[in-house]
Each structure stands twice: as C-alpha cells, then as structure tokens.
Design an enzyme around this catalytic site. Sequence first.
Site, mmCIF file in Angstrom:
data_model
loop_
_atom_site.group_PDB
_atom_site.id
_atom_site.type_symbol
_atom_site.label_atom_id
_atom_site.label_comp_id
_atom_site.label_asym_id
_atom_site.label_seq_id
_atom_site.Cartn_x
_atom_site.Cartn_y
_atom_site.Cartn_z
ATOM 1 N N LYS A 1 -4.662 -16.615 -16.665
ATOM 2 C CA LYS A 1 -3.458 -17.363 -16.308
ATOM 3 C C LYS A 1 -3.274 -17.319 -14.789
ATOM 4 C CE LYS A 1 1.492 -17.675 -17.490
ATOM 5 N NZ LYS A 1 2.591 -17.119 -18.315
ATOM 6 N N SER B 1 6.818 -16.401 -23.425
ATOM 7 C CA SER B 1 5.760 -17.235 -22.832
ATOM 8 C C SER B 1 4.351 -16.967 -23.337
ATOM 9 C CB SER B 1 5.775 -17.087 -21.308
ATOM 10 O OG SER B 1 6.852 -17.788 -20.760
ATOM 11 N N SER C 1 5.467 -20.402 -21.085
ATOM 12 C CA SER C 1 4.803 -20.856 -19.881
ATOM 13 C C SER C 1 3.282 -20.746 -19.921
ATOM 14 C CB SER C 1 5.314 -20.065 -18.684
ATOM 15 O OG SER C 1 4.891 -18.713 -18.764
#
Lengths: 494, 95
Positions: free
Chosen positions: A79, A184, A160
């Site tokens: 990420k 998330s 997210s």
Amino acid sequence: MTEITDLGVAALRDGVRAGTFSAREVADAFIVKVSKAKALNAFIVETPEHALAAAAAADEALARGEALKPLAGVPIGMKDLFATKGVQTTAASHMLEGFKPVYESTVSQKLWDAGAGMLGKLNLDQFAMGSSNETSYFGNVISPWRRGGGDNAPLAPGGSSGGSSAAISARLVPGATGTDTGGSIRQPAAFTGISGIKPTYGRCSRWGVVAFASSLDQAGPMARDVKDCAILLENMVGFDPKDSTSLNLPVPKWEELLSGDLKGKKIGIPKEYRLDGTPEEILKLWDQGIAWVKDAGAEVVEVSLPHTKYALPTYYIIAPAEASSNLARYDGVRYGLRELADGQNLQEMYAATRAAGFGPEVQRRILIGTYVLSAGFYDAYFTQASKVRTLIAQDFENAFTLCDLLLTPTAPSAAFALGEKSADPLAMYLNDVFTVPASLAGLPAMSVPAGLDSAGLPLGLQIIGKPLDEQGVLGAGLAIEQRAGFTARPEQWW
Amino acid sequence: MSVDTATVKKVASLARIAISDADAERLAPELNNILGWIEQLGEVDTSSVEPMTAVIPNKLRLREDVVTEGNQRDAVLQNAPQGEHGFFTVPKVVE
C-alpha cells in the site's frame, strides 16, 4: 493446469521450496498480470525490479541448498502509505508526489527481510481517508467486480486499501499490505471477496507509515484466504523501539496453530448491530455465519454493545482531530510540495501549499479536526469523544466476559458504484458503521468472504476478538471460510 | 452551534489552508451537516468517565538519552523543496 497467479501466498511459498516452479517464474507471471491491468488503476508505481531481485535471491538460496526465508518466492503489493526507500511514496496525494523516502518503514522492511518481493505501490484513498478509493490524487481504483446482468458500472473496491483489495481479487498479487484506521482493511476486503485482518493496536509498528490518526492506525495483511493472512501477519508484526505504542511481545505462531475447530468457544452476536435499514441479504448472511460457527462447534450467545450508535460520531471527531495534528507536518519546508508565488510570505506559503497539496476530503477532515480541537470546543467535542471512546471499549470488555469472539457483518452493503456516495460525505462515513467500533477499542478484527448478493457481488463477515487474540479471530475466520466455500472471482474484463 | 462562512475561514486560517470565498460558502453547509451529526455525542452521560488516553494499556518506555541516528544532514535535506548550505530555506521572516 492452474495458473501460477491463481495461487496464494502459502502455495507459492511451498511451490518454490519444493522446486515445482522457480521464484523467477512466479515473479514473471505476476509482473505480466500487473502490467496488463492498467484499467484497474490499482498501482501508483510498479516495481518489477524489486520483485525480480527478491526472486533471484530466493532461487540462488535454493540452488545453494540454503534454508529459504519465510516468504521467499512470494511477491506482494505494498500500500502506498508505507515509506519505501528510494521508491516514490505518496499516500495517494499531490502533497507527496515525487517523494522518495530515504528510509524504509518497519513493516515493509520486515516483509523484505522475510524474503518477499514488491510488485509495486498500491493506490489508496488520499492519506487513507475514504471508503471507496475515490479520493486518490492518482485517480479512482476500479473494482475488478461487476454486477451481473450486463451492468458495467464501475464499482468501488472499498477504501482506503482499495488498490490492495482490487489487486488481490484480480490476481495481480497474491497478498498485500493494508492499513486500517476505521475499517480500511476489512471493508475493501469484504467488497472484493478477499480476507483481511487488522491486528490488535500496537502489534504492527507504525514507524514509516504515513500517519492519519495515530491512536487508531494499524497495518495488516490482505490476501485471498485466512491462512495467507496468518502467514503475512507473522512477518509484519513485532516490537519496534521506533514506535512508542509498539507492543513488546513475542511473535505468535499463527499459521502453525491455525485451527477452524471452534469447540469450547463462545461467539457473541451484538444485538445493536441489527440496524434498521440493513439489507435483508446482509442479515441473512449473518444468520448463515451464525449457523456456520455453530457447525464448527461454537456456542452462540447474544451480547449487547450499548454505545454502538455513538461509535461513528466518536470516530469522526477523534480521527479528524488526530489527522489535523499529524498533517500539520506538510508545510512545504522539509519535504513534499511547496507552493510559493512571488512576494508571498511564510504564512502564505504554508496556506497555498496545503490548499494545493491536499484533496477536498483531506481538507474537509483537517478543518473538522481543527474545529473540534479549537479553543472553546475542545471539551465539548474532543474530550467528550474520548470519554465515549472509553465507554465503547468498556462495552467490548463487558461483552468479552460472556464470549470469546464477536461475529458481525463487515459492511452494511455490497460494493457501491463509483460516484454513488461521493457527493455526500455522511453517507460515505456510514459505510464504516460495523468496522469503526473495533478500531476505537484497538481490537483485532478480520473480514472473510462469505457469499454473494443478488447482483453477484461479494459480502463479508467480520470477526472481532479480545486484545491480542488474533489466533482466535483467524480460527473463526477459517471456520467460516471452510463452510462458505467462497470460490467466486471476478470475470476478467480489464 | 452553527458554522458560518466566517467561522470556516477562521478554522481554515488556523489549519493554514488557503480557501476562497466560494470554498467557504460550499464548506459551511457541509461542515454543519457533519458537526450536527456528531453533536449527538452530547446526549451520552460521561460525568463519571475518564477520557481514553491509551487504547491498549502500554506504559510508555524510557530510553537512554543518547543520539541514535545522528549525522544524517544530507538525508534529512534530500527531499526538501528548497535547501541551501545544509539548511532548509523559507521566505524571509525577519526584516
């Protein structure tokens, strides 16, 4: 024959060890997949050279007859919230566009030390603020899933960690890192039919992870099944003196001790999670999950978490408050963007830089955070929220005197279409209703895919555990996985 | 408590974010909507509750007061938008 890219973390690791295929073959197969999936926009930067170097190290070690590292031969996605040395790290913001850290985050370093390779940096909501991956400066991530019946409306991969969820479900990576502040990891996992676990707050070091809300932020793995999550998590956690809230505990053997046998376990069903307006399909899936854990030997009990309805408003005070403090560091002086017109003074430079560098949702949260922390409002908002947070944590403590784990839906709906909720911030925030309470209490929680809705989209179930009981969470996740038999995958259109 | 455009501008100034009048007009109802929603927390009786300070009980550690990662001036400055002679540089603040 099974394609290499259909294999998960465990199968790739074991296949490389057994010599069924080389680490190079694995890396090559995934690199090709990544390069052909631009339509999903899951990656901000691709790093095939990193994955190939790790693969070469694995193959050379094997040729020399050395013992392989725990993740040798396994390429993953990172990420783009984790600082990676020499590789652009943006938090999906214009503010950090072009930023190449001179250091490596603790979590990513642990994964590289374990032999994993990096296929690229995954897209996300800007500064991890969002539930649909629509706030990224680098464009929306498109879910590989589509509704059935010829409806090709692009769907949200959740957020997210939307680049992570999209890449895993599209078989571009076998696993990836995520971070979870209010859901998330779990909500995007549910939206894309994959698994993801947020460990107990303090298990994963926050050092080198771009900060959003420091009392909530936790890294965790996302992968296609529970065992793969256990393997990745073991190689992400551990004490780090560089993080003041890092827990100084040994790393458990989650993979070795993984068991879907729930005999002797009590699983609580929080009655307050039966919200008005929750779709029938979600409630039905939840009932199915209850039947599955009973089948695995668990006793099911109803419990009460009376302050549940206050969790979201509490979160939307605490998280923006912490964000407004954390993001004060982006000042156009030390790193990142600088906007400075001729004749502007220092204060004007700060304001111009932050106006240009932060997207609308980030600005909105900074303003809310600044407001609730400002003189005259601090006690009414921030102190009150911190007190309600205590009550929410106490709710869980009380429930855990009656049960070992909690079972709930992960999200109140399946994936929604891009644009469907982005005009109304509140509607978007409500998507985190089932995931935020465990975040506020710092508890380990995971989402596992459990079924499809009537449009053919994945739905997830969430398991919440006591502090440090990732083993119990993973075990219940495995029990559900074994009974759900979730094999659905998105049909390739990209 | 209702947020008007003047309040939005004041908060934006505290947060060091430049906003236009149009932005303030747009943000005022948005922020009101969100703040109105979070105000429901006021109905919770917290008179005998301590605010949470640590989500998982964890005593903050002390360490020896010694330099751990020093002498990295160039690395620290490497990502600066502007630096000169080993310093960060900013617009002139003293006349």
